[in-house]
Design a protein around this motif. Structure first.
Motif, PDB file in Angstrom:
ATOM      1  N   ASP A   1      22.038   2.724   3.801  1.00 25.98           N
ATOM      2  CA  ASP A   1      21.569   4.081   3.521  1.00 25.98           C
ATOM      3  C   ASP A   1      20.075   4.105   3.180  1.00 25.98           C
ATOM      4  O   ASP A   1      19.384   3.072   3.227  1.00 25.98           O
ATOM      5  CB  ASP A   1      22.435   4.737   2.436  1.00 25.98           C
ATOM      6  CG  ASP A   1      22.238   4.110   1.069  1.00 25.98           C
ATOM      7  OD1 ASP A   1      21.238   3.394   0.869  1.00 25.98           O
ATOM      8  OD2 ASP A   1      23.109   4.332   0.203  1.00 25.98           O
ATOM      9  N   GLN A   2      19.597   5.303   2.816  1.00 26.51           N
ATOM     10  CA  GLN A   2      18.166   5.508   2.576  1.00 26.51           C
ATOM     11  C   GLN A   2      17.667   4.746   1.346  1.00 26.51           C
ATOM     12  O   GLN A   2      16.462   4.632   1.136  1.00 26.51           O
ATOM     13  CB  GLN A   2      17.867   7.014   2.455  1.00 26.51           C
ATOM     14  CG  GLN A   2      18.645   7.771   1.386  1.00 26.51           C
ATOM     15  CD  GLN A   2      19.965   8.325   1.869  1.00 26.51           C
ATOM     16  OE1 GLN A   2      20.763   7.591   2.429  1.00 26.51           O
ATOM     17  NE2 GLN A   2      20.212   9.604   1.619  1.00 26.51           N
ATOM     18  N   ARG A   3      18.605   4.240   0.541  1.00 19.12           N
ATOM     19  CA  ARG A   3      18.228   3.465  -0.644  1.00 19.12           C
ATOM     20  C   ARG A   3      18.389   1.958  -0.420  1.00 19.12           C
ATOM     21  O   ARG A   3      18.256   1.163  -1.342  1.00 19.12           O
ATOM     22  CB  ARG A   3      19.077   3.929  -1.835  1.00 19.12           C
ATOM     23  CG  ARG A   3      18.791   5.367  -2.262  1.00 19.12           C
ATOM     24  CD  ARG A   3      19.829   5.913  -3.217  1.00 19.12           C
ATOM     25  NE  ARG A   3      21.091   6.133  -2.534  1.00 19.12           N
ATOM     26  CZ  ARG A   3      21.408   7.262  -1.882  1.00 19.12           C
ATOM     27  NH1 ARG A   3      20.537   8.254  -1.846  1.00 19.12           N
ATOM     28  NH2 ARG A   3      22.571   7.390  -1.275  1.00 19.12           N
ATOM     29  N   GLY A   4      18.751   1.594   0.805  1.00 20.54           N
ATOM     30  CA  GLY A   4      18.919   0.175   1.122  1.00 20.54           C
ATOM     31  C   GLY A   4      20.279  -0.379   0.769  1.00 20.54           C
ATOM     32  O   GLY A   4      20.501  -1.586   0.833  1.00 20.54           O
TER      33      GLY A   4
ATOM     34  N   TYR B   1      26.959   1.569   2.955  1.00 19.79           N
ATOM     35  CA  TYR B   1      27.866   2.698   2.751  1.00 19.79           C
ATOM     36  C   TYR B   1      28.914   2.672   3.850  1.00 19.79           C
ATOM     37  O   TYR B   1      28.713   2.079   4.921  1.00 19.79           O
ATOM     38  CB  TYR B   1      27.124   4.048   2.763  1.00 19.79           C
ATOM     39  CG  TYR B   1      26.557   4.402   4.112  1.00 19.79           C
ATOM     40  CD1 TYR B   1      25.332   3.903   4.521  1.00 19.79           C
ATOM     41  CD2 TYR B   1      27.274   5.219   4.998  1.00 19.79           C
ATOM     42  CE1 TYR B   1      24.823   4.197   5.771  1.00 19.79           C
ATOM     43  CE2 TYR B   1      26.777   5.514   6.251  1.00 19.79           C
ATOM     44  CZ  TYR B   1      25.551   5.009   6.633  1.00 19.79           C
ATOM     45  OH  TYR B   1      25.056   5.284   7.880  1.00 19.79           O
TER      46      TYR B   1
ATOM     47  N   PRO C   1      22.409   8.614   5.100  1.00 20.09           N
ATOM     48  CA  PRO C   1      21.062   8.664   5.690  1.00 20.09           C
ATOM     49  C   PRO C   1      20.999   9.529   6.946  1.00 20.09           C
ATOM     50  O   PRO C   1      20.794   9.033   8.060  1.00 20.09           O
ATOM     51  CB  PRO C   1      20.785   7.184   6.004  1.00 20.09           C
ATOM     52  CG  PRO C   1      22.127   6.621   6.314  1.00 20.09           C
ATOM     53  CD  PRO C   1      23.102   7.350   5.431  1.00 20.09           C
TER      54      PRO C   1
ATOM     55  N   LYS D   1      15.799   8.015   7.721  1.00 20.74           N
ATOM     56  CA  LYS D   1      15.524   6.922   6.783  1.00 20.74           C
ATOM     57  C   LYS D   1      16.543   5.798   6.909  1.00 20.74           C
ATOM     58  O   LYS D   1      17.035   5.243   5.928  1.00 20.74           O
ATOM     59  CB  LYS D   1      15.452   7.445   5.344  1.00 20.74           C
ATOM     60  CG  LYS D   1      14.257   8.377   5.101  1.00 20.74           C
ATOM     61  CD  LYS D   1      14.100   8.739   3.640  1.00 20.74           C
ATOM     62  CE  LYS D   1      12.844   9.601   3.451  1.00 20.74           C
ATOM     63  NZ  LYS D   1      12.675  10.035   2.046  1.00 20.74           N
ATOM     64  N   THR D   2      16.902   5.504   8.140  1.00 27.87           N
ATOM     65  CA  THR D   2      17.742   4.362   8.467  1.00 27.87           C
ATOM     66  C   THR D   2      17.453   3.997   9.913  1.00 27.87           C
ATOM     67  O   THR D   2      16.957   4.844  10.676  1.00 27.87           O
ATOM     68  CB  THR D   2      19.236   4.690   8.278  1.00 27.87           C
ATOM     69  OG1 THR D   2      19.995   3.479   8.384  1.00 27.87           O
ATOM     70  CG2 THR D   2      19.737   5.674   9.328  1.00 27.87           C
TER      71      THR D   2
END
Lengths: 93, 661
Positions: free
Chosen positions: B422-425, B428, B473, B505-506
């Protein structure tokens, strides 16, 4: 003595009849759809958002209408696959 | 010589578990069946609502503890109270199809766990075995006995869909599963809590296969705590009112439900009603259609549901008996027991199941069954609702006739399973819940509610777009209701909706699809027109960021998207959209009720004005012609409707082919 079979068909005197015009569709112990007129159409005629089923499947899929010969009311509709006969979906005991 | 039927063991091993009329419970387990002969009406009303609230608190506890959007938005669970023999007292107002599985799990445990390891005060059991008591492996049943005075008084139970229970497909829906060994592990009933203490060995075994063990551990605590709260509350009622009085009230709830059900059956003549739908695509690459048939026969006070005539089990389309039984009776609560506060036992006492094993709706091991809720289960709910509706249409009771419903929306859930970074690394794994917005059926007296959900699922809500963009993301280009998607009719089926997302963002999203109802829409009822269908479309290379930059506006319809269109099939595992692509998903609407040219023209005009129906479809299907100001042109409408009647008669013929036996 009549028995309501569906919104559009009832049984009176041992016969299935159109509830709109009284047209006799056949004996009560048979599938009333066999006494209706049948109209097979592309499914896109039934809903304008539909795509050609051939994109996804090999069997033909049609929008089938059962029309009262007396008044042209739509008695029932089906989605018919691979040329199947009319479904006998309502059978009084 | 034994017949094939006699050789079947309905014990949950290879064939599904079917409880016998008399459960074989070990003599070491004492049941608390004492009940007062009568309970006064006021006490009963107090207890009835108190028990209802126990169940409601049970459900709310699960939601408060679970961190899962599947629970919070999808409400993909249900709590229940069952008596000492596993018959329902209260079933919760969430997913109705979970009923048969929950009862099956408790009864199996009474039969096969009462001796070894035994059923004791403070225990909590767990299973996800579909042949025992689950609709598929992701739905985990957690259930606890309530003991009073050393005897088993009743059970509390819940079933909750889990994020990921392991197996070869993230999230548990596996379009490639050749058999059950490709899927999440099946866990027969185990004692997860023993005498009030969580068993660490069983918990670690339970979590070990999951990709997200911490989240599944949280949901495990949600389920166990829900049961613990419900046990405490029931014991509180027993201490206040006495065990025999509480049990008398439980019995009265079941008996009152039965009385109401039988009274309604008395208004319906005997007969047989049949519906069939089509499962599509057994595995990725297949293009077949497979019959799913549900037949309902009423004989006196007995309703018999049958799956005979359904296709043999194959590929990933199958479901277990517990799923099918729960499905075909799911609509009874809303259509015939609407005033009984979800006490379904009264109906269950008068329902029999005549099933053909080895079929897509009653699969035997080792068939793949993980996709059942999205596929055969939901379709069987829809077919069950249709046979019940056609039966109710013959009732002499106007109130029952008003419960007749056309085919509901989303008779196969268009699973969009997503997985990646996801966008936070962080990793998911989940699926999109937007299609729970579904669409409600048309009734004999009103239109179906647009994106109104399902009539058997009273709590689920569509997730907020913004929340999904936070969790995953991607960004939405649109999520909107679709004009003309609901089947035309004297009363219109509810419209459904469509979404379009862009990875953001992925690098990419690993995407699986599992559904049906792509080629074959749901039929209309009594002259109504069919529903729309599910749709997946991947626009490869759409590059909407560049499009937006150049035009200054967001695209809001598929026709405005560029790129190469890939009509993604019902089952796929190899689509990997990137930020250059757009993925579109629409879900099936509800079908229409009655002949569209019998619809009052002013209703059509209102639909067109509100954007629910296009003017072109109003003229074509409804025969309603509108003036430039949107008002009904009466003369043109009458002429158009007469023209439609003539077209029907001119284009139709007498049936000359085979007859159905």
């Amino acid at each position: 003595m009549s028995r309501v079979l569906t919104e559009t068909v009832e049984i009176t005197g041992g016969e299935a009849r159109c509830r709109q015009c009284g047209h006799v569709l056949g004996a009560a112990d048979r599938n009333y759809k066999l006494g209706a007129l049948v109209r097979d159409l592309p499914v896109t005629e039934g809903n304008p958002t539909l795509r050609d089923p051939a994109i996804y499947a090999d069997d033909p899929v049609v929008f089938r209408q059962f029309v009262c010969p007396g008044c042209a009311t739509l008695l029932e509709t089906e989605i018919s696959v691979a040329g199947a006969p009319p479904q006998w979906d309502v059978r009084p005991a | 010589m034994a017949t094939a039927e006699q050789q079947i063991s309905w014990d949950g091993v290879d064939y599904p578990y079917i409880p016998p009329r008399e459960l074989r419970i070990h003599e070491g387990l004492a049941l608390h069946g004492d009940a007062d002969e009568h309970v006064d009406p006021i006490t009963h009303e107090v207890l009835r609502h108190a028990l209802w609230n126990v169940n409601a608190e049970h459900g709310n506890t699960i939601m408060k503890i679970s961190g899962s959007p599947i629970c919070a938005y999808g409400h993909d669970f249900n709590p229940a109270i069952l008596d000492e023999r596993g018959d329902f007292v209260f079933f919760g107002p969430f997913l109705q199809y979970l009923g048969a599985a929950t009862g099956s799990a408790v009864k199996w445990t009474l039969e096969y766990r009462s001796e070894n390891p035994g059923i004791h005060e403070g225990d909590v059991f767990l299973t996800n075995d579909p042949w025992v008591g689950s609709t598929h492996q992701s739905d985990v049943a957690i259930y606890a006995p309530v003991f009073y005075d050393g005897r088993l008084f009743c059970w509390v139970a819940n079933s909750l869909h889990q994020w990921d229970m392991g197996g070869t497909a993230p999230g548990g829906f596996n379009p490639m599963a050749v058999d059950v060994f490709w899927e999440s592990p099946c866990i027969p009933p185990v004692k997860i809590v023993e005498k009030g203490v969580m068993r660490r060995d069983i918990e670690e075994y339970y979590l070990r296969s999951s990709r997200v063990p911490k989240l599944v551990a949280l949901d495990l605590r949600a389920g166990v705590t829900g049961c613990t709260i419900a046990v405490e509350r029931i014991l509180g009622l027993i201490r206040r009112y006495g065990a025999a009085t509480v049990k008398a009230s439980m019995r009265k709830l079941q008996d009152d439900s039965e009385t109401a059900f039988v009274k309604r059956l008395d208004t319906i003549p005997d007969g047989t009603w049949t519906e069939e739908g089509w499962m599509e695509v057994s595995m990725p690459g297949d293009r077949g259609l497979y019959r799913n048939r549900v037949t309902l026969t009423k004989t006196g006070h007995t309703l018999t549901f049958s799956n005979k005539g359904s296709a043999p089990q194959q590929g990933t389309m199958n479901g277990v008996l517990a799923a099918w039984k729960g499905a075909v009776v799911a609509m009874l609560t809303s259509q015939m027991l609407y005033d009984q506060m979800f006490v379904i036992e009264g109906a269950m006492r008068h329902i029999e199941f005549d099933v053909e094993p080895g079929t897509i709706s009653c699969a035997t091991r080792p068939a793949s069954v993980s996709g059942a809720p999205a596929l055969i289960l939901i379709q069987s709910i829809g077919l069950g609702g249709l046979v019940i509706s056609k039966m109710l249409a013959e009732s002499t009771d106007e109130a029952l006739r008003s419960e007749v419903m056309s085919a509901m929306g989303v008779m196969a859930f268009p699973i969009v399973a997503i997985q990646g970074v996801d966008q936070r690394g962080a990793g998911y794994s989940s699926f999109l819940l937007d299609p729970v917005g579904s669409a409600l059926s048309a009734l004999p007296w009103r239109d179906g509610q647009d994106t109104g959900g399902w009539p058997w699922d009273l709590q689920s809500t569509m997730p907020n777009v913004e929340d999904n963009e936070l969790f995953y993301p991607f960004l939405y280009l649109w999520r909107k209701e679709l004009a003309d998607s609901g089947g035309a009719g004297r009363f219109r089926g509810g419209n459904s909706a469509e979404l379009a997302i862009v990875p953001h963002k992925t690098d990419a999203i690993n995407l699986f699809t599992i559904t049906s109802q792509m080629a074959v829409p749901a039929p209309g009822m009594f002259g109504g027109f069919p529903s729309s269908t599910n749709k997946y479309a991947l626009h490869k290379g759409a590059k909407v960021q560049e499009q937006i930059g150049a035009s200054g506006r967001m695209p809001t319809a598929q026709e405005e998207l560029g790129g190469e269109i890939d009509w993604v099939p019902a089952k796929s595992f190899d689509r990997v959209p990137t930020p250059d692509d757009v993925f579109v998903c629409a879900w099936a609407a509800a079908a229409g009720y009655g002949d569209p040219i019998d619809r009052e023209p002013w209703r059509v005009a209102e639909d067109v004005a509100a954007g629910r129906v296009t003017a072109a479809w109003a003229a074509k299907a409804y025969g309603v012609v509108l003036a430039a100001d949107g008002s009904v042109s009466e003369a043109a409408t009458e002429a158009r409707r007469q023209s439609i009647r003539e077209e029907r008669l001119a284009g139709a013929r007498a049936w000359a082919g085979e007859e159905e036996a």
